[in-house]
Design a protein around this motif. Structure first.
Motif, short mmCIF file in Angstrom:
data_model
loop_
_atom_site.label_atom_id
_atom_site.label_comp_id
_atom_site.label_asym_id
_atom_site.label_seq_id
_atom_site.Cartn_x
_atom_site.Cartn_y
_atom_site.Cartn_z
N SER A 147 0.86 -1.19 0.00
CA SER A 147 0.00 0.00 0.00
C SER A 147 0.90 1.24 0.00
O SER A 147 2.09 1.14 0.30
N GLY A 148 0.31 2.39 -0.33
CA GLY A 148 1.11 3.62 -0.37
C GLY A 148 0.40 4.74 0.37
O GLY A 148 -0.77 5.01 0.10
N SER A 149 1.10 5.38 1.30
CA SER A 149 0.47 6.46 2.07
C SER A 149 1.31 7.71 2.04
O SER A 149 2.47 7.69 2.45
N VAL A 150 0.67 8.79 1.60
CA VAL A 150 1.32 10.10 1.62
C VAL A 150 0.46 11.10 2.42
O VAL A 150 0.98 12.04 3.00
N THR A 151 -0.86 10.83 2.49
CA THR A 151 -1.78 11.83 3.05
C THR A 151 -1.80 11.80 4.58
O THR A 151 -2.32 10.87 5.18
N ASP A 152 -1.24 12.86 5.18
CA ASP A 152 -1.28 12.99 6.64
C ASP A 152 -2.66 13.47 7.07
O ASP A 152 -3.46 13.94 6.25
N THR A 153 -2.90 13.44 8.39
CA THR A 153 -4.22 13.90 8.85
C THR A 153 -4.30 15.43 8.83
O THR A 153 -5.36 15.99 8.70
N LYS A 154 -3.20 16.10 8.95
CA LYS A 154 -3.02 17.53 8.69
C LYS A 154 -3.68 18.49 9.68
O LYS A 154 -3.34 19.67 9.69
N GLY A 155 -4.66 18.06 10.45
CA GLY A 155 -5.28 18.94 11.45
C GLY A 155 -5.74 20.25 10.86
O GLY A 155 -6.51 20.28 9.90
N ASP A 156 -5.25 21.36 11.43
CA ASP A 156 -5.58 22.70 10.92
C ASP A 156 -4.72 22.96 9.68
O ASP A 156 -3.50 23.12 9.78
N ARG A 157 -5.37 22.98 8.52
CA ARG A 157 -4.63 23.08 7.25
C ARG A 157 -3.88 24.40 7.08
O ARG A 157 -3.03 24.51 6.21
N SER A 158 -4.25 25.41 7.87
CA SER A 158 -3.57 26.70 7.71
C SER A 158 -2.25 26.72 8.50
O SER A 158 -1.50 27.69 8.43
N GLN A 187 -3.97 9.13 6.52
CA GLN A 187 -5.40 8.85 6.37
C GLN A 187 -5.73 8.40 4.95
O GLN A 187 -4.92 8.53 4.05
N HIS A 188 -6.94 7.88 4.79
CA HIS A 188 -7.48 7.42 3.49
C HIS A 188 -6.60 6.35 2.83
O HIS A 188 -6.51 6.30 1.60
N ALA A 189 -5.93 5.52 3.61
CA ALA A 189 -4.97 4.58 3.01
C ALA A 189 -5.71 3.41 2.35
O ALA A 189 -6.26 2.54 3.03
N THR A 190 -5.68 3.41 1.04
CA THR A 190 -6.46 2.43 0.27
C THR A 190 -5.95 1.01 0.50
O THR A 190 -4.77 0.72 0.25
N GLY A 191 -6.87 0.17 0.98
CA GLY A 191 -6.57 -1.26 1.12
C GLY A 191 -5.45 -1.62 2.08
O GLY A 191 -5.04 -2.78 2.14
C1 LIG Z 1 -11.21 7.01 -2.01
C2 LIG Z 1 -9.90 7.64 -1.65
C3 LIG Z 1 -8.75 6.88 -1.66
C4 LIG Z 1 -7.52 7.46 -1.28
N1 LIG Z 1 -6.41 6.65 -1.23
C5 LIG Z 1 -5.25 7.18 -0.75
C6 LIG Z 1 -4.10 6.34 -0.57
O1 LIG Z 1 -4.11 5.14 -0.84
N2 LIG Z 1 -2.98 6.90 -0.06
C7 LIG Z 1 -2.90 8.23 0.27
O2 LIG Z 1 -1.85 8.68 0.71
N3 LIG Z 1 -3.98 9.04 0.12
C8 LIG Z 1 -5.14 8.55 -0.38
N4 LIG Z 1 -6.24 9.37 -0.55
C9 LIG Z 1 -6.11 10.75 -0.11
C10 LIG Z 1 -6.27 11.84 -1.15
O3 LIG Z 1 -5.08 12.03 -1.86
C11 LIG Z 1 -6.72 13.09 -0.35
O4 LIG Z 1 -8.07 12.89 0.01
C12 LIG Z 1 -6.56 14.37 -1.11
O5 LIG Z 1 -5.20 14.64 -1.35
C13 LIG Z 1 -7.15 15.55 -0.31
O6 LIG Z 1 -6.67 15.58 1.01
P1 LIG Z 1 -7.72 15.64 2.22
O7 LIG Z 1 -8.68 14.53 2.05
O8 LIG Z 1 -6.96 15.73 3.47
O9 LIG Z 1 -8.54 16.96 1.97
P2 LIG Z 1 -8.07 18.45 2.28
O10 LIG Z 1 -6.60 18.58 2.12
O11 LIG Z 1 -8.68 18.87 3.54
O12 LIG Z 1 -8.73 19.21 1.05
C14 LIG Z 1 -10.09 19.63 1.05
C15 LIG Z 1 -10.20 20.98 0.38
O13 LIG Z 1 -9.42 21.94 1.13
C16 LIG Z 1 -8.50 22.59 0.26
N5 LIG Z 1 -7.27 22.86 1.04
C17 LIG Z 1 -6.58 21.99 1.81
N6 LIG Z 1 -5.51 22.59 2.37
C18 LIG Z 1 -5.52 23.86 1.94
C19 LIG Z 1 -4.68 24.99 2.19
N7 LIG Z 1 -3.62 24.90 2.97
N8 LIG Z 1 -5.01 26.15 1.58
C20 LIG Z 1 -6.08 26.25 0.77
N9 LIG Z 1 -6.92 25.21 0.52
C21 LIG Z 1 -6.64 24.05 1.09
C22 LIG Z 1 -8.27 21.62 -0.89
O14 LIG Z 1 -7.83 22.28 -2.07
C23 LIG Z 1 -9.66 21.02 -1.04
O15 LIG Z 1 -10.45 21.87 -1.82
C24 LIG Z 1 -7.46 8.82 -0.94
C25 LIG Z 1 -8.63 9.59 -0.94
C26 LIG Z 1 -9.83 9.02 -1.29
C27 LIG Z 1 -11.06 9.89 -1.27
#
Ligand SMILES: Cc1cc2nc3c(=O)[nH]c(=O)nc-3n(C[C@H](O)[C@H](O)[C@H](O)COP(=O)(O)OP(=O)(O)OC[C@H]3O[C@@H](n4cnc5c(N)ncnc54)[C@H](O)[C@@H]3O)c2cc1C
Length: 479
Positions: A147-158, A187-191
């Protein structure tokens, strides 16, 4: 040949013991649970396709390390043709599964890891490439699911990681002589909970002071300190309660299942660490992963999904006696146009691919075209779903369950009033299949998976030669 059979895969997966929770309960056996079973069935199908001679050109490749035949899911692109075959694999598996090919996300990290570890070793004398090559040989030999994970939970995006709860991003807590200790969550780590291995990359381009967040590593499923919390939604409940698979839109393979992966002081030995503190390379890791992911997952994979949606919509139009209505022909044609535009961008991304960095031997897709493939899909997929819902009619969301056809008190009514040009049962089953697409998780799943539109827009703006375009205009305007 380093490719295992479906039975060998099932046998291996039955031994996994992830600490996994879904819907408030601990999952004891992946193979028995109605939700996790779908992930395993889908992955088993991918193994089956890999050994099917009619798909070997798409599903297998020659390892550049051993020259052995391996799954394309574990291959590093050696040329543009390899990249094109990879996107064909994405489309084919989507057409066959109607859900994720759970071997994709890890695979999409491999070329970026190969390229960037090579670059770091060359530039700054690290030994990441050697470690990564050893790791790659291992997963190829065992034919593992990664599996591959890059997406952190990030909390407060600002806020940056150090301006908030530091665990909002995965990071190094401690460096030891034998390895590192990491904490945080992806988060969102597929499979992931049903994969043998996890690859973890940094989710942000790190700045000075954020060295602990510049970390990339591989870790086996179920390692000590890892907890998985699976997604839970109305489709999960449907799967839990349906005792007959006929009542679920995608009966065998289900939804795209993901989880939150928590790392609570997890030990990673040095031989599995592929970056630790080199902040200036984080952006390259991310960009290389993103362009590979956006071409495959954003472009080709979703074209495979749209193939299924178009097929189902055309069938329902025929079942309703409407397939010759001119507006329906027009709408189906528009759906075909949208999907082919994404496919064209994905193919262009492969054709325009290049060795990157020069000398690494790794080929990467074209950044503009891969981001365009994804951007076009983000917009096009919503439009495709709107047309499908429009053509199917309100029944796409109001249909009674197929189980009513077995209830002696009302089955005559359901047969009589839900038939169309075809018997009720046939129509209901196809409508249920389409409902899974147009009234479910796939819209947001498609637009967010591999990054929302703003991410692709930013890349396109950044890499486009606006200076050159201004110059062209100035020249002709004689300024
Ligand atoms: C079905 C599914 C499968 C996935 N599988 C994987 C996986 O296997 N591995 C993996 O690593 N990830 C996976 N993802 C994650 C996916 O890449 C993220 O959902 C995506 O990058 C958005 O991140 P987020 O969900 O945290 O949303 P957010 O980052 O919260 O984004 C939501 C909105 O906020 C905006 N935003 C966020 N931060 C800022 C900022 N600083 N300034 C301005 N606007 C902002 C964005 O542009 C967007 O419009 C998966 C997601 C889904 C839905």
């Amino acid at each position: 040949m380093a490719i295992i059979t479906v039975d060998e895969y099932r046998e291996r997966i039955s031994k996994l013991k992830p600490r996994l929770f879904i819907g408030g309960k601990k999952v004891e056996k992946l193979l028995d649970h109605p939700i996790t079973r779908g992930v395993i069935e889908a992955t088993a199908k991918v193994y089956e396709l890999t050994l099917d001679p009619q798909y070997s050109d798409i599903m297998t490749a020659k390892s550049h390390l051993t020259d052995e035949t391996i799954s394309r899911s574990l291959h590093i692109h050696q040329n543009c043709q390899d990249i094109e075959k990879r996107l064909e694999m994405a489309r084919l598996s989507s057409q066959k599964l109607g859900t994720c090919n759970y071997r994709c996300p890890g695979n999409e990290m491999l070329p970026g890891l190969a390229a960037t570890t090579w670059e770091m070793d060359k530039d700054i004398g690290t030994e990441y490439q050697k470690r990564f090559t050893e790791y790659l040989s291992y997963v190829q030999k065992e034919d593992l699911v990664v599996s591959g994970s890059v997406t952190d939970t990030k909390g407060d995006r600002s806020k940056r990681p150090l301006d908030q709860d530091p665990d909002s991003y995965v990071h190094v807590k401690e460096k030891r002589s034998d390895g590192i200790i990491v904490s945080g969550a992806k988060q969102h780590a597929t499979g992931a909970y049903a994969a043998d291995e996890h690859l973890i990359l940094p989710g942000l381009s790190c700045r000075k002071g954020e060295e602990d967040y510049a970390v990339a590593f591989a870790i086996p499923n179920g390692s000590e300190g890892i907890t998985y919390i699976g997604q839970y939604n109305p489709y999960s409940i449907e799967r839990e309660h349906a005792d007959d698979i006929r009542y679920i839109g995608n009966p065998i393979y289900g939804q795209r299942e993901t989880s939150l992966i928590i790392f609570d002081h997890v030990f990673v030995p040095w031989e599995r660490v592929f970056m630790c503190g080199e902040i200036e390379y984080t952006q390259r890791f991310i960009t290389r992963f993103a362009k590979t992911h956006r071409m495959n997952c954003g472009g080709a994979c979703k074209v495979g999904f749209i193939d299924l949606i178009i097929g189902a919509t055309q069938l329902i139009a025929e079942y309703h006696g409407l397939s010759r209505a001119s507006h329906i022909v027009q709408k189906i044609t528009r759906m075909i146009q949208l999907s082919n535009t994404s496919l064209a961008c994905a193919i262009a991304a492969a054709h325009l691919g290049k060795e990157e960095p020069i000398g690494s031997g790794v080929f990467m897709p074209d950044e503009a075209m891969s981001n365009l493939a994804k951007l076009n899909t983000n917009e096009g997929f919503w439009e495709v779903m709107a047309f499908a819902g429009d053509i199917a009619g309100g029944i796409a969301v109001t249909m009674p369950g197929e189980m009513e056809l077995e209830n002696p008190e009302i089955k005559e009514y359901v047969s009589k009033y839900l038939k169309s040009a075809v018997p009720a049962k046939k129509r209901m089953r196809m409508v249920k299949f389409l409902q899974n697409w147009v009234a479910g998780l796939h819209g947001v799943g498609t637009s967010q998976g591999a990054g929302p539109s703003q991410n692709e827009m930013l890349v396109l703006y950044r890499i486009t030669d606006l200076k050159g375009k201004k110059k062209m205009a100035q020249e002709l305007a004689n300024i």
